[in-house]
Design an enzyme around this catalytic site. Sequence first.
Site, mmCIF file in Angstrom:
data_model
loop_
_atom_site.group_PDB
_atom_site.id
_atom_site.type_symbol
_atom_site.label_atom_id
_atom_site.label_comp_id
_atom_site.label_asym_id
_atom_site.label_seq_id
_atom_site.Cartn_x
_atom_site.Cartn_y
_atom_site.Cartn_z
ATOM 1 N N HIS A 84 24.148 49.951 -70.574
ATOM 2 C CA HIS A 84 23.014 50.126 -69.666
ATOM 3 C C HIS A 84 23.142 49.222 -68.439
ATOM 4 O O HIS A 84 22.946 49.660 -67.294
ATOM 5 C CB HIS A 84 21.724 49.820 -70.437
ATOM 6 C CG HIS A 84 20.473 50.147 -69.687
ATOM 7 N ND1 HIS A 84 19.221 49.836 -70.170
ATOM 8 C CD2 HIS A 84 20.259 50.746 -68.492
ATOM 9 C CE1 HIS A 84 18.310 50.234 -69.314
ATOM 10 N NE2 HIS A 84 18.909 50.786 -68.288
ATOM 11 N N GLU A 87 25.799 50.509 -66.234
ATOM 12 C CA GLU A 87 25.293 51.663 -65.471
ATOM 13 C C GLU A 87 24.617 51.194 -64.181
ATOM 14 O O GLU A 87 24.788 51.791 -63.119
ATOM 15 C CB GLU A 87 24.317 52.460 -66.338
ATOM 16 C CG GLU A 87 23.592 53.580 -65.612
ATOM 17 C CD GLU A 87 22.126 53.641 -65.989
ATOM 18 O OE1 GLU A 87 21.283 53.577 -65.075
ATOM 19 O OE2 GLU A 87 21.823 53.739 -67.195
ATOM 20 N N HIS A 88 23.856 50.112 -64.270
ATOM 21 C CA HIS A 88 23.185 49.567 -63.083
ATOM 22 C C HIS A 88 24.169 48.911 -62.121
ATOM 23 O O HIS A 88 24.117 49.141 -60.907
ATOM 24 C CB HIS A 88 22.133 48.538 -63.501
ATOM 25 C CG HIS A 88 20.850 49.134 -63.968
ATOM 26 N ND1 HIS A 88 19.649 48.877 -63.361
ATOM 27 C CD2 HIS A 88 20.566 49.979 -64.997
ATOM 28 C CE1 HIS A 88 18.678 49.524 -63.982
ATOM 29 N NE2 HIS A 88 19.210 50.193 -64.990
ATOM 30 N N GLU A 160 20.851 42.448 -62.053
ATOM 31 C CA GLU A 160 20.527 43.657 -62.806
ATOM 32 C C GLU A 160 20.426 43.405 -64.305
ATOM 33 O O GLU A 160 19.625 44.041 -64.985
ATOM 34 C CB GLU A 160 21.581 44.737 -62.533
ATOM 35 C CG GLU A 160 21.646 45.183 -61.096
ATOM 36 C CD GLU A 160 20.347 45.822 -60.622
ATOM 37 O OE1 GLU A 160 19.783 46.651 -61.352
ATOM 38 O OE2 GLU A 160 19.897 45.470 -59.513
ATOM 39 N N GLU A 185 13.111 45.915 -67.814
ATOM 40 C CA GLU A 185 12.971 47.332 -68.151
ATOM 41 C C GLU A 185 12.857 47.512 -69.663
ATOM 42 O O GLU A 185 11.992 48.234 -70.158
ATOM 43 C CB GLU A 185 14.170 48.130 -67.628
ATOM 44 C CG GLU A 185 14.133 49.601 -68.020
ATOM 45 C CD GLU A 185 15.407 50.353 -67.690
ATOM 46 O OE1 GLU A 185 15.512 51.530 -68.088
ATOM 47 O OE2 GLU A 185 16.302 49.776 -67.044
#
EC number: 3.4.24.-
Length: 982
Positions: A84, A87-88, A160, A185
Amino acid sequence: MFQIRNYATKYAQSRALRKYPVGGVFHGYEVKRLLPVPELKLTAVDLLHNQTGSQHLHIDRDDNNNVFSIGFKTNPPDSTGVPHILEHTTLCGSHKYPVRDPFFKMLNRSLANFMNAMTGHDYTFYPFATTNETDFANLRDVYLDATLNPLLNQQDFLQEGWRLEHTKVDDPNSDIGFKGVVYNEMKGQVSNANYYFWIKFQESYYPSLNNSGGDPTKMTDLQYEDLISFHRNNYHPSNAKTFTYGNFDLNNTLQRLNKEYQGYGRRGSKKRELLPIQMKEDVSVETEGQVDPMLPPDKQIKTSVTWICGKPEDTYQTFLLKILGNLLLDGHSSPFYQKLIESGLAYDFSVNTGVESQTAANFITIGVQGCDEVDSIYEVINKVWEEVLQNPFEESRIQAIIQQLELSKKDQRADFGLQLLYSVLPGWVNKTDPFDSLLFDETLERFQEDWATKGDNLFKDLIKEFVISKPVFKFTMKGSETFSQKLDAEEQERLERKLKLLDEEDKKVIFERGKQLQELQDLKEDLSCLPSLQISAIPRVSKTYPLLEKDNVLNRITDTNGITYVRGKRLLNHHIPRELYPFLPLYADSLTNLGTSTEEFSTIEEQIKLHTGGVSTRVSVNPDAQTGKPMLLFQVDGWALNSKTDHIFKFWKKLLCETDFHKHKEKLKVLIRSLASSNTASVAETGHAFARNFGAAHLSVTKAINESLNGIEQLQLINKLSQCLDDEALFEKEVVSKLVELQSYINGSSDMKFMITSDSQVQIDAVHQQITGFLSSLPKDSKPCDFYSENYSMLENPGKPTLLQFPFQVHYTAKCYPGVSYTHPDGAKLQILSNMLTHKYLHREIREKGGAYGGGATYSALDGTFSFYSYRDPHALNSLSTFDSVPEFILNKSSWGEPDLNEAKLSVFQQVDSPMSAKNEGTILFHYDVTDEMKQRRREQLLDVNLNDIHQVAEEYLKQDKSIASIVGPEIPNFDALVQTV
């Protein structure tokens, strides 16, 4: 008309077959297979890049909403969230585009109607969709360089992923805490009780998957070197699966991919197959989770039972399992719904209920939430399986499912290409042939043949093979009053362990690093390396969808693939007493859940599925496009094959006039319980929208009514009603009597209008006659009422921010200002301003610096509300202060130029001109009374906004004395004192 269309479809398919012959090599790609799928009007092309072994799936279809995606199989090695976070960070700059965050910067340099990057269980993919061919090439290049050649700077990992940083970056004496976009998040995700149940279930039943999104308690173990290693091992062409869809020339993409892959060789796959735990006997796991404040204290248990059921590679067996799941779980006639939910044993099904086929294994789960103990649940589940083996499924239920499958194939969606990608990719990365997923008619024909010969044994054999006398996995989560405190304590203890390891030099590094990151975030960059469309790419004239009006009916003739869509609405502005407004959503939901004096809803529902694509009822409130005054609407919708539209009106009549609230009180209680059980989770997912709606309710009558229908007020009402279910007299008085009263106010043919969307004038004329018959069956006038919607009271301004408390780990904030009506010339200026603020100021301040998952400004053109918001925000009060700083930033600190203005216009027109499915053409006139002339005028206003306009509306509308601030989330110590400084 049909003959021409069918000929065009066949021509397109034969053209694709000629263009990409099997064995042909195009830019290093060999065509391995072709598959015409005439029922979906497409041809699939399977290609292999000979040098690297990368697979490409192209879907050739006459659709200008083209899609591209690059995806990778990314088995998570642990629960630190490395897939994840990668991905950022891949999207934070690449070798060809060495700027910070090219992904977000491309959001306003493009006309793409969809851009994203997503992390699945065991794969990561980067899709976009656009109708502009230059835009397609631009975004494809940015995506390819981002994934294969990212910079992966450490500062981006810290921003991130996670970092230690001072709460006040410029003060070395302030506290040090955890920060990071993905970290916050996932803290927000954990706040959603449904997600938390699902992820803990997965960790227990399918531990090999790990948590690809990231467990906040584990994420702070991830090191920068782990990120670099994960990219090196996984983001390689040999592990890549690329996808294109639409009518753009495939050769251009193959040429670009082949060029990008030069220098790469072919790697063998070392990916192990990830499977659930292997059980030789029953396994039970129990853990604790959040207390749901919307449910009674004794109904805080979620529990489920799971069986493994083969592999998705067997696509036909997987199809049968999904049909079985539908028969067992979907709708009022399904046995598990009747015995578990309708019986009152539980409030609703749990989030993991159903057939799961997104990984390397299929499994079926039966679970519930809102129960007080588990033994009776397990007993009923076992009993239902036994009954299913003894009692055959009704033929009508099978035919209803077949009908729904056929209709779903014919129902055309504007995002068909994206939906196709979502359906094939999870299986594709786990050895499921994507061609098998496309064989719709072949699979359905095989099923119908098997059903005709084997009947119920088709499903009984599955049950015997996978369920009966097989080991089961039982998972239970009990709500704990101290759960949130334990999460907070765990984070604090983890932080303290990190801090104890720091010496003075480490602390100095943290302080300097924080300042350097902020300086980097504030740095004005040269973005000239990034491609961009020009404003000239936006047509000045709006696309129109001609409508004809006759007898209060709007008619739209378009290619609907043999389907007719009918919409009806009744203006309720002077029909409903003020005290009944909050009950309107429950009334609308009740019509499609209760039943009549002569029929159970299970029977009605089955007939609806047999003869239509569905019927629905709802209540909405929209502002008048010119005056801004509220339009309170009761709406009915339905769609069916052209030959079956008469059934839509039969069902409308039955639901509207014959629903019996007294007879079906128990069903009404079931509905209220189900609504109550999902309320808190809905706030956890979209808390910023709830905060925004609550704030706007202080500024506009329309938004005040909307708050009553769809906001926190509505959740509070459902919670209140759920507490009187056991008191029959009180329930009759507080609920049933009010719904019966609403029925008398709503049912009437006066003030009703309709819209028909179909494919021929003959069909339109036939439906007109059906509408006339339907209206004659309704009372001409409903019960009179002397209250008018315009007189509804707005919420009273509290004079300071409001905190709406929910047991979450993060906050959601909003600050709202009154705007103008749709037709007012300042509306376009405010819309452009909101976009510029999002991309040029708030994204940096709220997300990059503040660590919130999302934040920005938005202007609703239709309801005229300007608002700031933050999403999954660890620093709510700081965000409110940032919102307050906006006017000063615009007037004194911004150095916006024409390129910034043009980028904002491109971004706005992504949605203005987004592709539209045939069924939705022209509906803006029906729902909002927005004419083509109004749309064209607003389009011109948007294109003509200048920088002086931006400063003018900022100064005029963003005034503190007109604003309302609200926060959704956990308690903030000393809140009243702190907000005085905001």
